[in-house]
Design an enzyme around this catalytic site. Structure first.
Site, PDB file in Angstrom:
ATOM      1  CG  PHE A 249      -2.198  -3.991   9.497  1.00  0.00           C
ATOM      2  CD1 PHE A 249      -3.571  -4.061   9.565  1.00  0.00           C
ATOM      3  CD2 PHE A 249      -1.458  -4.388  10.605  1.00  0.00           C
ATOM      4  CE1 PHE A 249      -4.219  -4.509  10.714  1.00  0.00           C
ATOM      5  CE2 PHE A 249      -2.087  -4.840  11.757  1.00  0.00           C
ATOM      6  CZ  PHE A 249      -3.461  -4.904  11.816  1.00  0.00           C
ATOM      7  CD  GLU A 250      -1.859   1.387   4.957  1.00  0.00           C
ATOM      8  OE1 GLU A 250      -2.113   2.379   5.677  1.00  0.00           O
ATOM      9  OE2 GLU A 250      -0.694   1.103   4.591  1.00  0.00           O
TER      10      GLU A 250
ATOM     11  CB  SER B 109      -0.944  -0.001   1.207  1.00  0.00           C
ATOM     12  OG  SER B 109      -0.212  -0.232   2.389  1.00  0.00           O
ATOM     13  CB  THR B 110       2.977   3.057   1.823  1.00  0.00           C
ATOM     14  OG1 THR B 110       3.451   2.072   2.751  1.00  0.00           O
ATOM     15  CG2 THR B 110       1.619   3.545   2.296  1.00  0.00           C
ATOM     16  N   GLY B 111       5.193   3.050  -0.158  1.00  0.00           N
ATOM     17  CA  GLY B 111       6.633   2.841  -0.320  1.00  0.00           C
ATOM     18  C   GLY B 111       7.013   1.921  -1.466  1.00  0.00           C
ATOM     19  CG  PHE B 112      11.004   0.456  -1.721  1.00  0.00           C
ATOM     20  CD1 PHE B 112      11.517   0.995  -2.888  1.00  0.00           C
ATOM     21  CD2 PHE B 112      11.588   0.800  -0.512  1.00  0.00           C
ATOM     22  CE1 PHE B 112      12.602   1.866  -2.861  1.00  0.00           C
ATOM     23  CE2 PHE B 112      12.675   1.671  -0.475  1.00  0.00           C
ATOM     24  CZ  PHE B 112      13.181   2.204  -1.637  1.00  0.00           C
TER      25      PHE B 112
ATOM     26  CE1 TYR C 167      20.026   2.883   2.207  1.00  0.00           C
ATOM     27  CE2 TYR C 167      20.522   2.855   4.561  1.00  0.00           C
ATOM     28  CZ  TYR C 167      20.603   3.479   3.319  1.00  0.00           C
ATOM     29  OH  TYR C 167      21.285   4.661   3.195  1.00  0.00           O
TER      30      TYR C 167
ATOM     31  CG  LEU D 255       5.098  -7.461   5.277  1.00  0.00           C
ATOM     32  CD1 LEU D 255       4.858  -8.577   6.286  1.00  0.00           C
ATOM     33  CD2 LEU D 255       3.799  -6.740   4.971  1.00  0.00           C
TER      34      LEU D 255
ATOM     35  CE1 TYR E 283      17.915   1.059   8.217  1.00  0.00           C
ATOM     36  CE2 TYR E 283      19.474  -0.566   7.387  1.00  0.00           C
ATOM     37  CZ  TYR E 283      18.190  -0.088   7.486  1.00  0.00           C
ATOM     38  OH  TYR E 283      17.173  -0.775   6.870  1.00  0.00           O
TER      39      TYR E 283
HETATM   40  P1  NAD Z   1       6.429   1.487   4.126  1.00  0.00           P
HETATM   41  O1  NAD Z   1       6.162   1.827   5.554  1.00  0.00           O
HETATM   42  O2  NAD Z   1       6.186   2.524   3.105  1.00  0.00           O
HETATM   43  O3  NAD Z   1       5.544   0.200   3.693  1.00  0.00           O
HETATM   44  C1  NAD Z   1       5.246  -0.823   4.593  1.00  0.00           C
HETATM   45  C2  NAD Z   1       4.101  -1.672   4.069  1.00  0.00           C
HETATM   46  O4  NAD Z   1       3.900  -2.772   4.981  1.00  0.00           O
HETATM   47  C3  NAD Z   1       2.746  -0.956   3.977  1.00  0.00           C
HETATM   48  O5  NAD Z   1       2.067  -1.436   2.840  1.00  0.00           O
HETATM   49  C4  NAD Z   1       2.011  -1.421   5.237  1.00  0.00           C
HETATM   50  O6  NAD Z   1       0.608  -1.404   5.142  1.00  0.00           O
HETATM   51  C5  NAD Z   1       2.527  -2.838   5.332  1.00  0.00           C
HETATM   52  N1  NAD Z   1       2.440  -3.439   6.653  1.00  0.00           N
HETATM   53  C6  NAD Z   1       3.052  -3.053   7.808  1.00  0.00           C
HETATM   54  N2  NAD Z   1       2.726  -3.901   8.812  1.00  0.00           N
HETATM   55  C7  NAD Z   1       1.905  -4.836   8.284  1.00  0.00           C
HETATM   56  C8  NAD Z   1       1.237  -5.976   8.791  1.00  0.00           C
HETATM   57  N3  NAD Z   1       1.365  -6.359  10.064  1.00  0.00           N
HETATM   58  N4  NAD Z   1       0.454  -6.691   7.954  1.00  0.00           N
HETATM   59  C9  NAD Z   1       0.307  -6.337   6.655  1.00  0.00           C
HETATM   60  N5  NAD Z   1       0.930  -5.280   6.114  1.00  0.00           N
HETATM   61  C10 NAD Z   1       1.714  -4.540   6.909  1.00  0.00           C
HETATM   62  O7  NAD Z   1       7.905   0.951   4.085  1.00  0.00           O
HETATM   63  P2  NAD Z   1       9.044   0.919   2.949  1.00  0.00           P
HETATM   64  O8  NAD Z   1      10.006   1.988   3.272  1.00  0.00           O
HETATM   65  O9  NAD Z   1       8.475   0.806   1.595  1.00  0.00           O
HETATM   66  O10 NAD Z   1       9.763  -0.448   3.364  1.00  0.00           O
HETATM   67  C11 NAD Z   1       9.580  -1.668   2.688  1.00  0.00           C
HETATM   68  C12 NAD Z   1      10.877  -2.461   2.773  1.00  0.00           C
HETATM   69  O11 NAD Z   1      11.914  -1.742   2.099  1.00  0.00           O
HETATM   70  C13 NAD Z   1      11.381  -2.674   4.211  1.00  0.00           C
HETATM   71  O12 NAD Z   1      11.964  -3.945   4.311  1.00  0.00           O
HETATM   72  C14 NAD Z   1      12.464  -1.608   4.341  1.00  0.00           C
HETATM   73  O13 NAD Z   1      13.427  -1.918   5.321  1.00  0.00           O
HETATM   74  C15 NAD Z   1      13.042  -1.653   2.950  1.00  0.00           C
HETATM   75  N6  NAD Z   1      13.879  -0.490   2.573  1.00  0.00           N
HETATM   76  C16 NAD Z   1      13.486   0.793   2.863  1.00  0.00           C
HETATM   77  C17 NAD Z   1      14.320   1.858   2.514  1.00  0.00           C
HETATM   78  C18 NAD Z   1      13.933   3.290   2.810  1.00  0.00           C
HETATM   79  O14 NAD Z   1      14.796   4.168   2.735  1.00  0.00           O
HETATM   80  N7  NAD Z   1      12.685   3.569   3.107  1.00  0.00           N
HETATM   81  C19 NAD Z   1      15.529   1.616   1.829  1.00  0.00           C
HETATM   82  C20 NAD Z   1      15.865   0.309   1.508  1.00  0.00           C
HETATM   83  C21 NAD Z   1      15.034  -0.746   1.886  1.00  0.00           C
HETATM   84 NA    NA Z   2       6.185  -1.135   1.078  1.00  0.00          NA
END
Ligand code: NAD
Ligand code: NA
Length: 396
Positions: A73-74, A49-52, A224, A138, A234
């Site tokens: 989870f939203e 739902s968000t991010g990557f 990361y 997640l 980190y």
């Molecule tokens: P984000 O917070 O944008 O996305 C998290 C997602 O997980 C959302 O869709 C949320 O609804 C879902 N979620 C959380 N808890 C949940 C649950 N209990 N059940 C179902 N869904 C659940 O995060 P992001 O930054 O996109 O991170 C995704 C991955 O990428 C992670 O492993 C993070 O460590 C990794 N990452 C992030 C970065 C950064 O700079 N943000 C860089 C490299 C890697």
């Molecule tokens: Na994500």
């Protein structure tokens, strides 16, 4: 209602449906503009739902014409109560996907639970038969363990010694010194339980046990690394232990997928502003300096550019998947370039409250932060009364 941002520290309690929809539309347009990918056809995205995860879902659907199931989870929207950003993002995505004739359904619930896993397996069985890509994206501060019932809370702490360095309050621009005391063994174990690879392996085992993985199926999770500047908090801290575990799990999963001709990958992605990363001390200062340098050099990417490159230039080239000496895919390659890191390190030494808005991209950081919640998005009229209640068309 007229929806305005209600910011509390690293989070915003409100989200804007039209701004979120516009963000999703911009991401869809980016992928469509880049052209089609000979990629996956049936995709399960965990953390969709968000991010990557969202960007992976958009790339699958609008790059490769894939059917997608999203799990997240939203907070749903209700009368007078805006939903969470991922709710509005998913609503917008599924509307666009279905309009384009693409299958798009989703499940809102705790992906760590047996119940949501079973519901997802049943949906795949009924609608898709099998999936050929599983994205594990997640990011959560806690996990209720499905077998023991224990609640694990992850922490962001150094290991072995107190860490002191500069940090910034990105709202005020105030640069200050922060000290974080070291984690104990429980902190480490709990963080690994939440953000390590155990749940990823549980998902793949469950899918495989019910014959829901197609021959040659691929699964990818995100990691990361980052520079020495942030290492203590980190990569060499509690979250780094979890990422070590996640990366090691890729090999175990790959072994279990051998008979299917499948494979598990970890992709190391770039540092970006997300709800998760804005809560980590030191990282926002690093990101504001990094953005400045990468934008000046024309190397800056957001989540969609990153995931488009992951699919197009790494996972689905038609040839071998390029990996580093530890078997990881690297789309953090531009962030980690020597010239980029050397400039960031120099700026880090100089950074203070007075000069940060000039030598760093504090404005870009803030805009990205507000964008996460659908605010400050170009072309959206925030004075306008909007309907806060939005349906997610593919919600099961
Ligand atoms: P984000 O917070 O944008 O996305 C998290 C997602 O997980 C959302 O869709 C949320 O609804 C879902 N979620 C959380 N808890 C949940 C649950 N209990 N059940 C179902 N869904 C659940 O995060 P992001 O930054 O996109 O991170 C995704 C991955 O990428 C992670 O492993 C993070 O460590 C990794 N990452 C992030 C970065 C950064 O700079 N943000 C860089 C490299 C890697
Ligand atoms: Na994500």
């Amino acid at each position: 209602m007229i929806i305005t941002p209600k910011v509390r520290g690293f989070i915003c309690l409100t989200a804007h449906p039209e701004g979120s929809a516009k963000n999703v539309e911009n991401q869809i347009n980016y992928v469509k503009f880049k052209g089609s990918i000979d990629g996956p056809k049936k995709v399960l995205v965990l953390g969709a739902s968000t991010g990557f995860g969202l960007a992976s879902r958009i790339t699958s659907a609008f790059g490769a014409n894939a059917a997608t199931i999203g799990v997240y989870f939203e907070k749903p929207s209700a009368e007078g109560k805006p939903g969470s950003p991922g709710w509005y993002n998913t609503a917008a995505f599924e509307k666009k996907a279905q309009e384009a004739g693409l299958y798009a359904k989703s499940i809102n619930g705790d992906a760590f639970s047996d119940e949501v896993k079973q519901k997802t397996l049943d949906l795949i069985k009924a609608d898709l038969g099998q999936v050929d890509l599983v994205v594990y994206s997640l990011a959560s501060p806690r996990r209720v363990h499905p077998k023991t019932g224990v609640i694990h809370n992850s922490v962001l702490k150094p290991i072995g010694q107190t860490f002191s360095n500069k940090t910034v309050d990105f709202h005020t621009g105030k640069v200050s010194e922060v000290s974080i005391s070291p984690a104990n063994e429980d902190d480490i174990a709990n963080t690994v339980a939440v953000m390590g690879g155990e749940d990823w392996a549980m998902w793949i085992d469950a899918l495989k046990a019910e014959n829901l993985l197609a021959p040659g199926a691929v699964t990818v999770a995100y990691s990361y690394i980052g520079p020495s500047l942030t290492e203590a908090v980190y990569r060499k801290g509690t979250i780094g232990r979890a990422k070590d575990h996640l990366e090691a799990t890729a090999f175990t999963i790959s072994d279990s997928l051998k008979d299917l001709g499948g494979k598990a990958y970890v992709s190391v992605n770039k540092a970006l502003v997300t709800q998760a990363s804005s809560a980590i001390p030191v990282i926002p200062l690093y990101i504001s300096l990094l953005y400045k340098v990468m934008k000046e050099q024309g190397l800056h990417e957001g989540t969609i550019e990153q995931m488009d490159r992951l699919f197009r230039e790494r996972l689905y080239t038609g040839g071998e998947v390029a990996v580093d000496e530890k078997g990881r895919i690297r789309v953090d390659d531009w962030e980690m370039r020597d010239d980029v890191q050397a400039q960031v390190a120099t700026l880090w030494e100089q950074a203070n409250t007075e000069n940060l808005s000039e030598i760093g991209d504090l404005a870009g950081y803030r805009t990205d932060f507000f964008n996460l919640f659908g605010f400050e998005v170009e072309g959206v009229d925030y004075e306008k009364d909007v309907n806060e209640v939005v349906e997610v068309p593919g919600l099961v």
